[in-house]
Design a protein around this motif. Structure first.
Motif, mmCIF file in Angstrom:
data_model
loop_
_atom_site.group_PDB
_atom_site.id
_atom_site.type_symbol
_atom_site.label_atom_id
_atom_site.label_comp_id
_atom_site.label_asym_id
_atom_site.label_seq_id
_atom_site.Cartn_x
_atom_site.Cartn_y
_atom_site.Cartn_z
ATOM 1 N N ARG A 1 0.838 -1.207 0.000
ATOM 2 C CA ARG A 1 0.000 0.000 0.000
ATOM 3 C C ARG A 1 0.863 1.244 0.000
ATOM 4 N NH1 ARG A 1 -2.674 -1.152 5.373
ATOM 5 N NH2 ARG A 1 -0.759 -2.306 5.580
ATOM 6 N N ARG A 2 1.934 1.225 0.806
ATOM 7 C CA ARG A 2 2.786 2.405 0.918
ATOM 8 C C ARG A 2 3.492 2.685 -0.403
ATOM 9 N NH1 ARG A 2 6.779 2.916 5.969
ATOM 10 N NH2 ARG A 2 4.772 2.482 6.932
ATOM 11 N N PHE B 1 -8.420 1.094 0.878
ATOM 12 C CA PHE B 1 -7.632 0.763 2.065
ATOM 13 C C PHE B 1 -7.848 -0.698 2.451
ATOM 14 C CE2 PHE B 1 -7.661 0.018 6.635
ATOM 15 C CZ PHE B 1 -6.421 0.480 7.031
ATOM 16 N N GLN C 1 -5.085 -3.656 2.247
ATOM 17 C CA GLN C 1 -4.693 -4.282 3.500
ATOM 18 C C GLN C 1 -4.810 -5.796 3.413
ATOM 19 O OE1 GLN C 1 -5.139 -2.887 7.895
ATOM 20 N NE2 GLN C 1 -7.137 -3.601 7.262
ATOM 21 N N TYR D 1 -1.613 4.905 3.569
ATOM 22 C CA TYR D 1 -2.068 3.523 3.572
ATOM 23 C C TYR D 1 -3.268 3.288 2.654
ATOM 24 C CZ TYR D 1 1.112 3.145 7.464
ATOM 25 O OH TYR D 1 2.248 3.173 8.244
#
Length: 242
Positions: free
Chosen positions: A9-10, A86, A90, A198
């Motif tokens: 995600r980053r 998100f 995740q 994120y």
């Protein structure tokens, strides 16, 4: 934009931001927060990397009802802040949930004080919960969850929360509906309020709405100033300001 399996995600958000031409942003006079919002993916064109199309439609619909737009002070909702992205990012993370002890034995009827008693990782909770909820919705309301009216969606989510939508009647004797709802509710909150790096809280809109200063190094002088509006916008972990 389909992400490769090793994309975190980053890295995804940072890569998008770095791809923006700096000179163009300067000429347009954009702030770092505005630039970050431009870099964040457009929810309408985002291609999920964990959820299949049916699951993705459920996530879009469910998070929209959990945090709808236009609340107190006309705050942005889950869709405006990329909460589904998100959650998708995740769950796609190969390390997410792997810290959970999964050797058993598990007792699904144990009290909550006994801790985690589900032989599923979070990814499996979502896949199982979405499938069963859609199955129940199709059987009882003749439509999958995402096609229901807002009122019926709210009723289904409430039934999940209260376990009146019985997963055991659908053949699932391990996972309770309330456990699935708790997982979904928790990740929806996290996506709404997490740092934008994120994948959620697009443009720090949620922080702006609640007056949260974000990752400012110090704001102690404002802690005891009750009923005084905080005058500074939030700052992300990457130094973006809003």
């Amino acid at each position: 934009m389909l992400l490769q399996k090793n994309t975190t995600r980053r890295k995804f958000l940072l890569g998008s931001l770095m791809a923006l031409p700096l000179t163009e942003l300067v000429l347009k006079g954009l702030t770092a927060a505005q630039a970050a919002e431009m870099a964040a993916p457009d929810l309408d064109h985002y291609q999920p990397v964990f959820f299949n199309p049916e699951e993705w439609q459920f996530i879009l619909a469910a998070t929209d009802r959990i945090i709808p737009a236009g609340g107190q002070g006309k705050a942005p909702g889950a869709l405006e802040t990329n909460v589904p992205i998100f959650i998708d990012q995740q769950l796609h993370d190969q390390h997410f949930g792997k810290e959970i002890y999964m050797q058993g034995p598990f007792n699904p009827h144990a009290p909550a004080t006994m801790g985690y008693q589900i032989p599923f990782y979070p990814q499996q909770i979502y896949q199982t919960g979405i499938r069963l909820t859609n199955q129940w919705s199709q059987q009882n309301l003749q439509k999958p969850f995402h096609e229901l009216s807002e009122q019926d969606k709210n009723k289904v989510l409430t039934a999940l929360q209260k376990n009146t939508l019985d997963f055991s009647a659908l053949g699932e004797n391990t996972l309770k509906a309330s456990q699935f709802f708790t997982q979904l509710l928790g990740e929806t909150k996290h996506g709404y309020l997490a740092d934008p790096m994120y994948g959620g809280n697009k443009g720090m809109k949620a922080w702006i709405a609640i007056g949260f200063p974000g990752a400012r190094a110090s704001y102690l002088e404002w802690v005891k100033q009750h009923n005084v509006k905080y005058p500074l916008g939030p700052v992300s972990l990457l130094g973006e300001t809003a």
